[in-house]
Design a protein around this motif. Sequence first.
Motif, short mmCIF file in Angstrom:
data_model
loop_
_atom_site.label_atom_id
_atom_site.label_comp_id
_atom_site.label_asym_id
_atom_site.label_seq_id
_atom_site.Cartn_x
_atom_site.Cartn_y
_atom_site.Cartn_z
N ASN A 192 45.08 -74.23 -57.42
CA ASN A 192 46.24 -74.26 -56.53
C ASN A 192 46.13 -73.22 -55.42
OD1 ASN A 192 47.39 -76.33 -57.97
ND2 ASN A 192 48.73 -75.00 -59.17
N GLU A 193 45.66 -72.01 -55.77
CA GLU A 193 45.49 -70.97 -54.76
C GLU A 193 44.40 -71.34 -53.77
OE1 GLU A 193 44.80 -67.49 -57.10
OE2 GLU A 193 46.91 -67.30 -57.65
N GLY A 194 43.33 -71.97 -54.26
CA GLY A 194 42.26 -72.41 -53.37
C GLY A 194 42.74 -73.48 -52.40
N ILE A 195 43.53 -74.42 -52.90
CA ILE A 195 44.09 -75.46 -52.04
C ILE A 195 45.00 -74.83 -50.98
CG2 ILE A 195 45.68 -77.42 -51.98
CD1 ILE A 195 44.51 -78.25 -54.71
N ALA A 196 45.83 -73.88 -51.41
CA ALA A 196 46.74 -73.22 -50.47
C ALA A 196 45.95 -72.43 -49.41
CB ALA A 196 47.69 -72.29 -51.22
N ALA A 197 44.88 -71.77 -49.83
CA ALA A 197 44.07 -70.99 -48.88
C ALA A 197 43.37 -71.90 -47.89
CB ALA A 197 43.05 -70.14 -49.64
N ILE A 198 42.80 -73.00 -48.38
CA ILE A 198 42.13 -73.95 -47.48
C ILE A 198 43.14 -74.55 -46.50
CG2 ILE A 198 41.01 -76.23 -47.39
CD1 ILE A 198 39.04 -74.23 -48.32
N ASP A 199 44.34 -74.86 -47.00
CA ASP A 199 45.39 -75.42 -46.13
C ASP A 199 45.82 -74.41 -45.08
OD1 ASP A 199 47.14 -77.56 -45.42
OD2 ASP A 199 48.79 -76.44 -46.34
N ALA A 200 45.97 -73.15 -45.48
CA ALA A 200 46.34 -72.11 -44.51
C ALA A 200 45.25 -71.92 -43.46
CB ALA A 200 46.62 -70.79 -45.24
N GLN A 201 43.99 -71.96 -43.90
CA GLN A 201 42.88 -71.84 -42.96
C GLN A 201 42.87 -73.01 -41.99
OE1 GLN A 201 39.36 -71.55 -45.36
NE2 GLN A 201 39.96 -69.58 -46.23
N ARG A 202 43.13 -74.20 -42.51
CA ARG A 202 43.16 -75.39 -41.66
C ARG A 202 44.27 -75.29 -40.64
NH1 ARG A 202 46.15 -79.54 -41.22
NH2 ARG A 202 47.34 -79.08 -43.09
N ARG A 203 45.44 -74.85 -41.08
CA ARG A 203 46.56 -74.70 -40.15
C ARG A 203 46.27 -73.64 -39.08
NH1 ARG A 203 51.50 -74.96 -44.39
NH2 ARG A 203 51.54 -77.22 -44.60
N ALA A 204 45.65 -72.53 -39.49
CA ALA A 204 45.32 -71.47 -38.52
C ALA A 204 44.29 -71.98 -37.52
CB ALA A 204 44.80 -70.24 -39.24
N ASP A 205 43.29 -72.69 -38.00
CA ASP A 205 42.27 -73.25 -37.10
C ASP A 205 42.89 -74.28 -36.15
OD1 ASP A 205 40.38 -71.67 -38.33
OD2 ASP A 205 39.57 -73.30 -39.59
N GLN A 206 43.81 -75.08 -36.67
CA GLN A 206 44.47 -76.08 -35.84
C GLN A 206 45.35 -75.40 -34.78
OE1 GLN A 206 47.37 -78.58 -37.87
NE2 GLN A 206 46.63 -80.36 -36.75
N ALA A 207 46.07 -74.35 -35.15
CA ALA A 207 46.89 -73.63 -34.19
C ALA A 207 46.02 -72.96 -33.13
CB ALA A 207 47.75 -72.59 -34.90
N ASP A 208 44.88 -72.42 -33.55
CA ASP A 208 43.95 -71.79 -32.61
C ASP A 208 43.41 -72.82 -31.62
OD1 ASP A 208 42.42 -69.60 -31.62
OD2 ASP A 208 40.67 -70.39 -32.71
N LEU A 209 43.04 -73.99 -32.14
CA LEU A 209 42.53 -75.05 -31.27
C LEU A 209 43.60 -75.50 -30.28
CD1 LEU A 209 40.34 -77.08 -30.49
CD2 LEU A 209 41.23 -78.59 -32.28
N ARG A 210 44.82 -75.66 -30.75
CA ARG A 210 45.90 -76.07 -29.84
C ARG A 210 46.15 -75.02 -28.77
NH1 ARG A 210 50.24 -79.08 -33.85
NH2 ARG A 210 48.88 -80.84 -34.26
N ALA A 211 46.07 -73.74 -29.16
CA ALA A 211 46.25 -72.67 -28.17
C ALA A 211 45.13 -72.70 -27.14
CB ALA A 211 46.29 -71.32 -28.87
N LYS A 212 43.91 -72.95 -27.59
CA LYS A 212 42.78 -73.04 -26.65
C LYS A 212 42.96 -74.23 -25.71
CE LYS A 212 39.24 -70.85 -29.48
NZ LYS A 212 38.02 -71.06 -30.26
N LEU A 213 43.45 -75.34 -26.23
CA LEU A 213 43.65 -76.52 -25.39
C LEU A 213 44.76 -76.28 -24.36
CD1 LEU A 213 43.31 -79.38 -28.03
CD2 LEU A 213 41.72 -78.81 -26.20
N ARG A 214 45.74 -75.43 -24.71
CA ARG A 214 46.78 -75.10 -23.75
C ARG A 214 46.31 -74.04 -22.76
NH1 ARG A 214 50.17 -75.20 -28.49
NH2 ARG A 214 49.87 -72.95 -28.62
N GLY A 215 45.15 -73.44 -23.00
CA GLY A 215 44.59 -72.44 -22.11
C GLY A 215 45.08 -71.04 -22.39
N GLU A 216 45.64 -70.81 -23.57
CA GLU A 216 46.13 -69.48 -23.93
C GLU A 216 44.97 -68.62 -24.40
OE1 GLU A 216 49.11 -70.09 -26.88
OE2 GLU A 216 50.44 -71.15 -25.53
N ASP A 217 45.12 -67.30 -24.27
CA ASP A 217 44.12 -66.36 -24.74
C ASP A 217 44.24 -66.23 -26.25
OD1 ASP A 217 42.10 -64.48 -24.83
OD2 ASP A 217 43.44 -62.81 -24.38
N THR A 218 43.19 -66.54 -27.00
CA THR A 218 43.23 -66.49 -28.46
C THR A 218 42.38 -65.37 -29.01
OG1 THR A 218 41.46 -68.07 -28.63
CG2 THR A 218 43.71 -68.94 -28.67
N SER A 219 42.02 -64.40 -28.18
CA SER A 219 41.22 -63.28 -28.69
C SER A 219 42.06 -62.46 -29.65
CB SER A 219 40.69 -62.42 -27.56
OG SER A 219 41.79 -61.87 -26.85
#
Length: 125
Positions: A97-124
């Motif tokens: 369960n913790e592994g699934i939650a961690a993978i899901d959190a990583q996926r959400r963070a990566d997805q948010a980072d990608l969306r920010a990059k597509l909007r042209g925001e600085d993600t450094s």
Amino acid sequence: MSDRSEKPEDQGELSSSARANDPATDGGRVTKGQLARDVLMYSIARLLLVVVIGVIIAGGGELVGVTVPLLVTAIFAVLIALPLSLVMFSKLRRRVNEGIAAIDAQRRADQADLRAKLRGEDTSR
């Protein structure tokens, strides 16, 4: 659309034991391979429990001189193993369960980072 699990203040809700066992808080990332290994171990443990209970049922029937049909043995073994495995393999289940939650959190963070990059925001970071 905001998600509660992404807020930093929710990190305080995790118990210290959950944070100590969570590889994502140790600076490492949970890999899909680690999650697959944990799921495989949990599944094998549960299947072995069903087999052991089935052997006990069939053996007990033979001891009293009754032949228990294989289908009946299998059904009762599964029904008994379901709740028993929740108790016996709770550490494995929690790790999955913790592994699934961690993978899901990583996926959400990566997805948010990608969306920010597509909007042209600085993600450094």
